[in-house]
Design a protein around this motif. Structure first.
Motif, PDB file in Angstrom:
ATOM      1  N   ARG A 181       0.821  -1.221   0.000  1.00 45.90           N
ATOM      2  CA  ARG A 181       0.000   0.000   0.000  1.00 45.90           C
ATOM      3  C   ARG A 181       0.846   1.258   0.000  1.00 45.90           C
ATOM      4  N   ARG A 182       1.940   1.273   0.742  1.00 46.04           N
ATOM      5  CA  ARG A 182       2.807   2.472   0.726  1.00 46.04           C
ATOM      6  C   ARG A 182       3.463   2.647  -0.637  1.00 46.04           C
ATOM      7  N   GLY A 183       3.783   1.529  -1.292  1.00 49.05           N
ATOM      8  CA  GLY A 183       4.371   1.624  -2.625  1.00 49.05           C
ATOM      9  C   GLY A 183       3.399   2.182  -3.647  1.00 49.05           C
ATOM     10  N   TYR A 184       2.097   1.916  -3.474  1.00 52.94           N
ATOM     11  CA  TYR A 184       1.090   2.409  -4.412  1.00 52.94           C
ATOM     12  C   TYR A 184       0.734   3.879  -4.183  1.00 52.94           C
TER      13      TYR A 184
ATOM     14  N   GLY B 218       2.771  -4.531  -7.273  1.00 47.86           N
ATOM     15  CA  GLY B 218       2.617  -4.083  -5.884  1.00 47.86           C
ATOM     16  C   GLY B 218       3.812  -4.423  -5.018  1.00 47.86           C
ATOM     17  N   ILE B 219       4.356  -5.614  -5.157  1.00 46.28           N
ATOM     18  CA  ILE B 219       5.553  -6.012  -4.403  1.00 46.28           C
ATOM     19  C   ILE B 219       6.274  -7.093  -5.197  1.00 46.28           C
ATOM     20  N   LEU B 220       7.586  -6.986  -5.225  1.00 43.99           N
ATOM     21  CA  LEU B 220       8.427  -7.967  -5.888  1.00 43.99           C
ATOM     22  C   LEU B 220       9.149  -8.768  -4.810  1.00 43.99           C
ATOM     23  N   VAL B 221       8.886 -10.062  -4.744  1.00 41.55           N
ATOM     24  CA  VAL B 221       9.498 -10.945  -3.743  1.00 41.55           C
ATOM     25  C   VAL B 221      10.581 -11.768  -4.417  1.00 41.55           C
TER      26      VAL B 221
ATOM     27  N   ARG C 249      23.874   3.397  -9.187  1.00 38.68           N
ATOM     28  CA  ARG C 249      25.140   3.681  -8.511  1.00 38.68           C
ATOM     29  C   ARG C 249      24.958   4.665  -7.379  1.00 38.68           C
ATOM     30  N   ASN C 250      23.912   5.480  -7.461  1.00 38.36           N
ATOM     31  CA  ASN C 250      23.674   6.491  -6.434  1.00 38.36           C
ATOM     32  C   ASN C 250      22.340   6.245  -5.723  1.00 38.36           C
ATOM     33  N   ALA C 251      21.983   4.980  -5.583  1.00 38.98           N
ATOM     34  CA  ALA C 251      20.693   4.639  -4.970  1.00 38.98           C
ATOM     35  C   ALA C 251      20.615   5.208  -3.571  1.00 38.98           C
ATOM     36  N   GLY C 252      19.510   5.849  -3.269  1.00 40.40           N
ATOM     37  CA  GLY C 252      19.308   6.440  -1.948  1.00 40.40           C
ATOM     38  C   GLY C 252      18.871   5.413  -0.935  1.00 40.40           C
ATOM     39  N   ASN C 253      18.444   5.909   0.235  1.00 41.23           N
ATOM     40  CA  ASN C 253      18.088   5.017   1.322  1.00 41.23           C
ATOM     41  C   ASN C 253      16.621   5.093   1.686  1.00 41.23           C
ATOM     42  N   SER C 254      15.797   5.657   0.822  1.00 40.79           N
ATOM     43  CA  SER C 254      14.382   5.802   1.138  1.00 40.79           C
ATOM     44  C   SER C 254      13.553   4.661   0.577  1.00 40.79           C
ATOM     45  N   ALA C 255      14.228   3.583   0.178  1.00 43.43           N
ATOM     46  CA  ALA C 255      13.554   2.495  -0.525  1.00 43.43           C
ATOM     47  C   ALA C 255      12.623   1.712   0.396  1.00 43.43           C
ATOM     48  N   LEU C 256      11.555   1.192  -0.228  1.00 51.74           N
ATOM     49  CA  LEU C 256      10.649   0.290   0.470  1.00 51.74           C
ATOM     50  C   LEU C 256      11.169  -1.131   0.317  1.00 51.74           C
ATOM     51  N   ALA C 257      12.386  -1.343   0.754  1.00 47.73           N
ATOM     52  CA  ALA C 257      12.990  -2.669   0.681  1.00 47.73           C
ATOM     53  C   ALA C 257      13.007  -3.284   2.062  1.00 47.73           C
ATOM     54  N   SER C 258      12.793  -4.588   2.126  1.00 53.49           N
ATOM     55  CA  SER C 258      12.790  -5.290   3.401  1.00 53.49           C
ATOM     56  C   SER C 258      13.318  -6.690   3.185  1.00 53.49           C
ATOM     57  N   SER C 259      13.451  -7.441   4.278  1.00 57.10           N
ATOM     58  CA  SER C 259      14.028  -8.774   4.155  1.00 57.10           C
ATOM     59  C   SER C 259      13.472  -9.698   5.218  1.00 57.10           C
ATOM     60  N   VAL C 260      13.421 -10.979   4.880  1.00 55.91           N
ATOM     61  CA  VAL C 260      13.088 -12.038   5.825  1.00 55.91           C
ATOM     62  C   VAL C 260      14.252 -13.018   5.795  1.00 55.91           C
TER      63      VAL C 260
END
Length: 524
Positions: free
Chosen positions: A87-90, A222-225, A117-128
């Motif tokens: 939902r935050r990504g949309y 919506g999300i890439l796993v 190369r200059n990717a910021g840190n505001s990404a909606l990335a997470s991990s399990v």
């Protein structure tokens, strides 16, 4: 196009989501109770099957392997994480606004290599991240299947939305293979032909990254796993870093959240720099580990509840009861790894029915473990030792505490208490804190368990404050009662209370005179 569902919109629960078709077409948000019901899977044991021959019964028992899933608190946390990421990504990709088409057109002109190369840190990335066999992939797939319509068509906007897309990282860590997997997965959902359009004999991973971004933006993924992310370590020089940068770029530029799933070996991909560690924890990382085991007879842990529920799945006329000795044996053989526990239970039961024995005893379980699960003995022995130096020999086992510190302690990231430096669970930590505060060792586990039951969402310091508040409450004062007026005795005729005399033997004489004391001399 048979897999595509026509959008039906719901009234949004949050005002931020109002007017966004991509969000309003999703299922309503689930409560923790709804999530547990959604994920709970329990196979049926039919009475008529219990009398079948053993060679047939063992086939029915296979349902244990495929259809048993016991939801835990980690499952609920993961579902909330995925729901929030989608939902935050949309929010930044509203197809009902004029900006959407402008942003879509701008994707064709972006230099993704420069941005990566200059990717910021505001990404909606997470991990399990968690040990192999603990059910990470099963949990993720069960939660994604709760979004019953993977593809949704919005006729008013002539737009096809893909709610989620799951890829398995190739065993060789090949960037090109992963790109091909992406196009193939999209084709499977939409019945398109992106693979034949973008994958050519001479196509390189770099040339396909821009096409992936274009397709992801075009269909509002919506999300890439990405599962088995640890396989990226097998990539040739620089390959893993380039791919990680690209996926973070997807989240930064076109707001596609990415969830990485992998074993502790994947931590080596994220921890070389604090910057890459932040990328894997922007939306809160989840440490998905084995069940915890607490030697307290009066505490019902998640491991106990999991084992009790599984133990009911017996294809015997008379079920074997679950004893404490059997619980201890299963812990020793499985070390709290759910997949191994389920496998050991199935194999033990199958051997029992084939031997025409309607019982699962300790001797049988030990025999099955020694003979049929011999391949995992080195890993189990490493976990039994509890020594980091032994556990680190196996990349798929527990996350060492030093790696957890590198992985989770970053600025700008709010990490829940369970994900900090200790691998102990909240109950064990809370018990230790209470003992240090002066609460007795026999009382602390009971107090801690009660506090967690009353405040399950509270952090450790909040739980301690809650316990202190309860202990500081003034005790209820007993109700003051006014001294009642003394009762006055009421006498009746021949009342023996009135026959009491002040002189010695006078009471006896009075009773004898009244005939209450019998004179037996006449009978002698």
């Amino acid at each position: 196009m048979i897999n595509i569902y026509q959008a039906e919109y719901h009234e949004p629960e949050v005002e931020d989501y109002r007017g966004n078709p991509l969000i309003n077409a999703l299922p309503l948000l689930k409560s923790p109770q709804d999530t547990a019901k959604l994920l709970n899977r329990y196979p049926t044991v039919r009475d008529c099957e219990k009398s079948l021959p053993g060679y047939i019964r063992r086939h029915a028992m296979m349902r244990i392997l495929d259809e048993f899933l016991y939801p835990t608190k980690a499952h609920v946390q993961l579902e909330q994480m995925i729901a929030g990421m989608i939902r935050r990504g949309y929010l930044g990709r509203n197809i009902a606004t004029s900006d959407y088409q402008k942003n879509l057109n701008s994707v064709d002109h972006l230099d993704f290599e420069a941005i990566a190369r200059n990717a910021g840190n505001s990404a909606l990335a997470s991990s399990v991240i968690g040990c192999s066999g603990t059910g990470k992939t099963t949990a993720v797939e069960a939660i994604l299947s709760g979004y019953t319509h993977q593809a949704i068509y919005h006729p008013d906007y002539q737009h096809t939305q893909i709610v989620w897309l799951k890829l398995d990282c190739p065993h060789d860590g090949s960037a090109k293979s992963l790109c091909i997997h992406f196009f193939r997965a999209v084709d499977d959902v939409l019945n398109t032909d992106y693979e034949s359009l973008y994958v050519k004999a001479r196509s390189s991973a770099e040339s396909m990254l821009g096409d992936i971004a274009r397709v992801a933006a075009l269909h509002s993924i919506g999300i890439l796993v990405i599962d088995e992310i640890q396989h990226l370590q097998a990539a040739r020089s620089g390959g893993s870093k380039r791919l990680l940068n690209f996926f973070v770029t997807l989240t930064n530029v076109i707001k596609v959240p990415v969830l990485f799933v992998g074993t502790p070996k994947a931590l080596e991909l994220f921890s070389p720099t604090m910057r890459s560690a932040r990328r894997a924890a922007q939306f809160g990382s989840l440490h998905w580990n084995r069940f915890e085991h607490i030697e307290q007879a009066d505490i019902d842990t998640e491991w106990d509840r999991f084992l009790k529920r599984m133990w009911k799945l017996q294809w015997f006329e008379h079920a074997t009861p679950l004893t404490k000795a059997m619980k201890d044996l299963f812990w020793e053989c499985t070390q709290g790894i759910a997949h191994i526990a389920v496998t050991l239970f199935y194999l033990s039961q199958a051997r029992a029915v084939m031997a025409r024995r309607e019982v699962i005893d300790q001797e049988l379980v030990q025999k099955v473990f020694q003979q049929e699960l011999s391949m995992i003995h080195p890993m189990i022995k490493a976990l039994q030792s509890g020594r980091d130096i032994e556990i680190k020999k196996f990349a798929d086992l527990d996350i060492p505490s030093d790696k957890i510190r590198i992985f989770c302690q970053t600025e700008e990231v709010v990490v829940v208490e369970e994900e900090l430096t200790s691998s102990k669970d909240r109950l064990t930590e809370l018990v230790e804190m209470l003992i240090k505060m002066g609460i007795g060792q026999d009382i602390a586990p009971i107090v801690a368990a009660q506090a967690l039951a009353e405040k399950p969402e509270e952090d450790l310091f909040g739980l301690v404050a809650h316990i202190r508040m309860l202990s500081d409450k003034p005790k209820k004062q007993p109700r003051k009662t006014t001294n009642p007026t003394p009762l006055q005795p009421r006498y009746i005729d021949s009342d023996i209370r009135l026959m009491r005399g002040s002189e010695p033997y006078s009471t006896y004489s009075n009773l004898k005179n009244e005939g209450i004391v019998l004179d037996i001399s006449a009978y002698l």
